[in-house]
Write an enzyme that holds these catalytic residues in place. Structure first.
Site, short mmCIF file in Angstrom:
data_model
loop_
_atom_site.label_atom_id
_atom_site.label_comp_id
_atom_site.label_asym_id
_atom_site.label_seq_id
_atom_site.Cartn_x
_atom_site.Cartn_y
_atom_site.Cartn_z
N SER A 178 0.81 -1.21 0.00
CA SER A 178 0.00 0.00 0.00
C SER A 178 0.85 1.27 0.00
CB SER A 178 -0.93 0.00 1.21
OG SER A 178 -1.80 -1.11 1.18
N HIS A 230 0.69 4.30 4.25
CA HIS A 230 0.04 5.11 3.23
C HIS A 230 0.62 6.52 3.20
CE1 HIS A 230 -3.83 2.44 3.61
NE2 HIS A 230 -2.78 1.78 3.17
#
Length: 325
Positions: A178, A230
């Protein structure tokens, strides 16, 4: 590999695929062939298959959490859903294969986990979501900017996400690509900004991209989702976009065909040079400070008491100290 002039001379292609009237500079414009992103997808799937083979749920499962899921798959069957709701291996297997774990990185000097963790996934659902996102985002970017730049952004963004994760998540393991994917989103945003004058419908494109990023970061406050990866990946990719993705201005491209004694415009605009320099300095400083803090065993939460809420907001229904992805 096409020369850089061919890449840059494509001009301002907007996200919808159309060109501005001034963007078609040469008839010989071609796009890069995307092969690196598909290879990343294949590599991630292969690593997951290997993880499931090593996991061997029928043999290793203690049955304390229930029976293996999809037992007909034999040693490739999944851990009980109470243990792993994403249809994947156990935390023990992920840890063995290189999941990010703060204690092992700092105390046992296993810095390679900062890289290996981005190739591991917690389950089939986790893998499918990330690989679908990679295909949708990465292939288009690789076609526009080539495999070198996109590969650098993907890998460094994943590394940046791992560093930030290690500073704030120190009581659980973390896996997933991610951070690298958010790096591509960050690069898309900075590429739009640094090449702002070359785009049509740029305000709409900027708003759409900001909404996508905001929604994904908001989802990151749910349990088991590593929002620090993230954020770290996004910021890294954002800076790399300014460094690796500026396009020459049209006057410079057209000037290549003029006589040598004719003065042409600078290759890049002044603000592009400024963004390049500032981003390079901040990127180097960020990695330096982050790695120094990490290997000194610092806990980021001690310096930012509210930052842990960026990754998970605990409630009566869930805890925040579980495997992150």
């Amino acid at each position: 590999m096409p020369p850089s002039e061919d890449l840059e001379s494509r001009g301002a292609k907007n996200r919808g695929g159309s060109y501005t009237s001034s963007s078609v500079i040469e008839d010989s414009e071609t796009q890069w062939t995307s092969w690196l992103v598909p290879m990343f997808v294949v590599a991630n799937v292969a690593v997951f298959v290997v993880a499931m083979y090593i996991n061997n749920c029928p043999k290793e499962n203690s049955r304390a959490q229930g029976k293996c899921v999809a037992g007909f798959l034999g040693r490739f069957s999944f851990q009980p859903l109470k243990e792993n709701p994403l249809f994947g291996p156990s935390s023990k297997t992920l840890e063995k294969l290189g999941a990010l774990e703060w204690k092992k990185v700092v105390s046992k000097h296993q810095g390679w986990r900062l890289v290996t963790c981005i190739w591991l996934h917690a389950g089939v659902i986790h893998l499918l979501v990330n690989m679908l996102s990679l295909v949708l985002i990465g292939i288009r970017l690789e076609q526009q900017f080539g495999f070198v730049r996109i590969g650098v952004i993907y890998l460094l963004s994943g590394f940046g996400g791992s560093v930030l994760s290690s500073l704030f998540i120190q009581n659980s393991i973390s896996v997933g690509a991610s951070g690298a994917l958010f790096g591509l989103l960050g690069a898309m945003l900075s590429e739009l900004i640094t090449n702002w004058s070359m785009y049509t419908n740029r305000a709409a494109a900027l708003l759409t991209l900001l909404v996508i990023v905001a929604v994904n970061l908001t989802v990151g406050i749910l349990p088991r989702v590593n929002n620090f990866a993230h954020i770290g990946g996004f910021v890294t990719g954002f800076f790399l976009g300014f460094i690796l993705m500026p396009r020459p201005q049209f006057g410079w491209i057209e000037g290549r065909n003029l006589p040598a004694d004719v003065r042409v415009k600078s290759k890049y605009k002044a603000y592009q040079y400024v963004c390049w320099l500032v981003s390079l300095v901040l990127l180097i400083a960020g990695f330096t400070v982050g790695l120094v803090m990490l290997y000194k065993g610092k806990n980021g939460s001690e310096h930012c008491h509210w930052c842990h809420y960026l990754s998970c907001v605990p409630t009566s229904s869930w805890k925040c100290d579980e495997t992150q992805f």
